[in-house]
Design a protein around this motif. Structure first.
Motif, PDB file in Angstrom:
ATOM      1  N   PRO A  59       0.844  -1.199   0.000  1.00  0.00           N
ATOM      2  CA  PRO A  59       0.000   0.000   0.000  1.00  0.00           C
ATOM      3  C   PRO A  59       0.879   1.248   0.000  1.00  0.00           C
ATOM      4  CG  PRO A  59       0.043  -0.986   2.181  1.00  0.00           C
ATOM      5  CD  PRO A  59       0.792  -1.919   1.278  1.00  0.00           C
ATOM      6  N   ASN A  81      -4.534   6.724  -2.374  1.00  0.00           N
ATOM      7  CA  ASN A  81      -5.504   5.743  -2.858  1.00  0.00           C
ATOM      8  C   ASN A  81      -4.875   4.750  -3.851  1.00  0.00           C
ATOM      9  OD1 ASN A  81      -8.009   4.559  -2.893  1.00  0.00           O
ATOM     10  ND2 ASN A  81      -8.943   6.059  -4.265  1.00  0.00           N
ATOM     11  N   ILE A 119      -2.317   1.145  -4.444  1.00  0.00           N
ATOM     12  CA  ILE A 119      -1.603  -0.058  -4.000  1.00  0.00           C
ATOM     13  C   ILE A 119      -0.744  -0.545  -5.159  1.00  0.00           C
ATOM     14  CG2 ILE A 119      -1.839  -2.495  -3.345  1.00  0.00           C
ATOM     15  CD1 ILE A 119      -4.267  -1.765  -1.718  1.00  0.00           C
ATOM     16  N   LEU A 161      -8.163  -5.565  -4.008  1.00  0.00           N
ATOM     17  CA  LEU A 161      -7.268  -4.677  -3.274  1.00  0.00           C
ATOM     18  C   LEU A 161      -7.987  -3.358  -2.966  1.00  0.00           C
ATOM     19  CD1 LEU A 161      -3.925  -5.274  -5.224  1.00  0.00           C
ATOM     20  CD2 LEU A 161      -4.616  -6.248  -3.027  1.00  0.00           C
ATOM     21  N   SER A 179      -4.959   2.845   2.458  1.00  0.00           N
ATOM     22  CA  SER A 179      -4.838   1.491   1.895  1.00  0.00           C
ATOM     23  C   SER A 179      -4.124   0.562   2.864  1.00  0.00           C
ATOM     24  CB  SER A 179      -4.075   1.536   0.563  1.00  0.00           C
ATOM     25  OG  SER A 179      -4.773   2.302  -0.388  1.00  0.00           O
ATOM     26  N   GLN A 180      -3.123   1.084   3.549  1.00  0.00           N
ATOM     27  CA  GLN A 180      -2.402   0.265   4.521  1.00  0.00           C
ATOM     28  C   GLN A 180      -3.330  -0.138   5.665  1.00  0.00           C
ATOM     29  OE1 GLN A 180       1.463   1.696   5.666  1.00  0.00           O
ATOM     30  NE2 GLN A 180       1.513   0.485   7.546  1.00  0.00           N
ATOM     31  N   ALA A 193      -8.031  -0.119  -2.978  1.00  0.00           N
ATOM     32  CA  ALA A 193      -7.552   1.163  -3.490  1.00  0.00           C
ATOM     33  C   ALA A 193      -8.119   1.356  -4.891  1.00  0.00           C
ATOM     34  CB  ALA A 193      -6.032   1.211  -3.512  1.00  0.00           C
TER      35      ALA A 193
END
Length: 394
Positions: free
Chosen positions: A226, A275, A277, A253, A231-232, A255
Motif C-alpha cells: 500500500p 488511494n 496499491i 485490493l 490502503s495500509q 484502493a
C-alpha cells in the motif's frame, strides 16, 4: 559379428526406452530379428580369411538358440552352413545377452511389478492388465525407489480415495505411515496408478488433486505494498505482504489505483501515492490481471523500456484491456537516453497488444534509434518517477 549385434540390440532395444516398453507390453512382439548379412558368392571367395572368421565367430557364440543357420553353396567352397539371422525370443533372453546390469535391472522390475500386482487392490483381469501397462511406462521410476520407498508406495495406494483432501493442501492429506512429501515427489506415478484403479475417474475429475479435493499449492507470488495510509489500514496495517496468483484473482485490493511494477527493487522504492496499491516483483507473471475486480480500477503498468518490458505490457493488456503504461514512452527515453544499456536478449516479434505509440517506440528501439535498446526502471530519478506517477494516479 556377434559383438556388433549385441551392441546394436543394446542401443536399439534396451537404451531406447520407448521400444523396450513396447516390447514388454506386447505392442511390439518378440522375437527381435537382426539380419546378419552373410557374405555372398564372390564376396566370400575374394576374402576367405574374413569369411572364415565370420563363420567361426558365430559357431563359437554361446547361445546357439538365437542363431539361424542356412546351407548355401559357394563356388570353390562347396556347401557351407552360414549364419543368416539373429533372433531374440523374449526380454529375458535380451537381458541375458546384454549383461549383468541389464539382467539385474530386469529382475528388479519384474519383482516390483509382480509385488504390486499381487496386492489386494490390484485384483481383476482388466485392472491387472492396465496396472501392468502403467508400471511398465514408469520402469525407471520404479527402479530408483529404495526398498523403503517402494514399501511406502504400496502402503499409500490403497489409502487414497475420492475427496480425501477435504479442501486442504496436498501436504495436509490424512494418510497413515506415509509422509506427504513422498506423495508430492511421486505425484505423476500415483496419478496414473490411481486412475487405473478407479477406471478413469481421476482423469475425468481433472487430475489427482481435483479427485482428492486438494487445493493447489500457491504459486506466482508478488509483493503487495500500500502506498498510502488508508490502503495500509485497509490491509490490516501491514506495510508490505505477498500474495499468490489465485489470491490476487479473487481478493479486491482496497484502493482505486493499482500500479503493477515489473521489478521488486523498483517496487520497494515507490513514493507515497493517494488511494494506491502497488503489486510488483512478479516479472512475467501477469495472469492475475484477468481478475474481474480490476475492471473498476485505474490500472497502470511500469516496466523496463525494452523488448521484454513491452512484451510483458502486451500480455498484461491482453488480460486487462484498460491498463495504461506509465513511463514507457519516447519522452522518457529521450530525457534519459544517456543511461540506456544493451539488452541481453530481445523479443523477436512485435507484441500484439501494444498501443500505436508503444509499438512505434518498440520499433525504434529495435532499429537502434537511441543508440542502445534498453532503459531500466532503476535508472530513472526519484523526482521524475514521483511526477509521472502523481499525474497517472490523479
Amino acid at each position: 559379428m556377434p559383438e556388433e549385434v549385441i551392441e546394436r540390440l543394446r542401443e536399439k532395444e534396451w537404451h531406447s526406452r520407448r521400444t523396450l516398453k513396447a516390447r514388454l507390453k506386447g505392442e511390439r512382439p518378440f522375437p527381435v530379428s537382426v539380419s546378419l548379412r552373410p557374405p555372398r558368392g564372390q564376396e566370400a571367395v575374394s576374402d576367405l580369411e574374413r569369411f572364415h572368421r565370420f563363420i567361426s565367430a558365430w559357431k563359437a557364440f554361446p547361445d546357439q538358440g538365437c542363431v539361424q543357420w542356412e546351407s548355401r553353396s559357394f563356388r570353390q567352397l562347396s556347401l557351407q552352413e552360414v549364419p543368416v539371422r539373429f533372433l531374440v525370443r523374449n526380454v529375458g533372453v535380451l537381458a541375458e545377452l546384454l549383461g549383468d546390469e541389464e539382467r539385474t535391472a530386469l529382475a528388479a522390475w519384474e519383482r516390483r511389478i509382480s509385488f504390486i500386482l499381487a496386492e489386494p487392490f490390484a485384483q481383476g483381469e482388466d485392472v491387472q492388465r492396465e496396472l501392468f501397462s502403467a508400471l511398465v511406462d514408469n520402469l525407471d521410476v520404479l527402479r530408483k525407489f529404495s526398498e523403503d520407498d517402494f514399501k511406502l508406495l504400496v502402503r499409500l495406494i490403497p489409502q487414497l480415495c475420492p475427496g480425501l483432501g477435504g479442501g486442504h493442501y496436498l501436504r495436509a492429506l490424512p494418510v497413515v505411515h506415509v509422509d506427504t512429501k513422498f506423495m508430492e515427489q511421486n505425484f505423476q506415478l500415483l496419478e496414473r496408478l490411481i486412475d487405473v484403479l478407479y477406471v478413469g475417474d481421476v482423469t475425468a475429475s481433472g487430475g489427482l488433486l481435483e479427485w482428492l479435493n486438494c487445493r493447489k499449492s500457491p504459486k506466482g507470488w508478488s509483493f503487495v505494498r500500500p502506498l498510502c495510509s488508508c490502503s495500509q489500514s485497509a490491509l490490516g496495517g501491514l506495510p508490505i505482504l505477498q500474495m499468490d496468483t489465485e489470491t490476487l484473482l479473487g481478493f479486491e485490493l482496497p484502493a482505486s489505483n493499482v500500479l503493477v511494477v515489473e521489478n521488486a527493487q523498483t517496487g520497494l522504492a515507490l513514493p507515497s501515492l493517494d488511494n494506491t496499491i502497488a503489486v510488483f516483483g512478479g516479472g512475467k507473471n501477469v495472469s492475475w490481471l484477468s481478475a474481474p475486480w480490476l475492471y473498476s480500477r485505474n490500472v497502470g503498468y511500469w516496466g523496463d523500456i525494452d523488448s521484454e518490458g513491452f512484451s510483458i505490457l502486451s500480455d498484461a493488456r491482453r488480460r486487462c484491456p484498460g491498463i495504461e503504461s506509465v513511463m514507457m514512452d519516447e519522452s522518457t527515453v529521450e530525457a534519459f537516453s544517456l543511461r540506456m544499456v544493451d539488452e541481453p536478449s530481445s523479443v523477436d516479434f512485435v507484441p500484439g497488444f501494444l498501443e500505436e505509440h508503444e509499438a512505434e517506440l518498440f520499433h525504434r528501439l529495435r532499429e537502434g534509434a537511441f543508440g542502445k535498446p534498453r532503459l531500466e526502471q532503476e535508472r530513472l530519478p526519484a523526482d521524475y518517477v514521483l511526477q509521472c506517477l502523481t499525474n497517472w494516479a490523479s
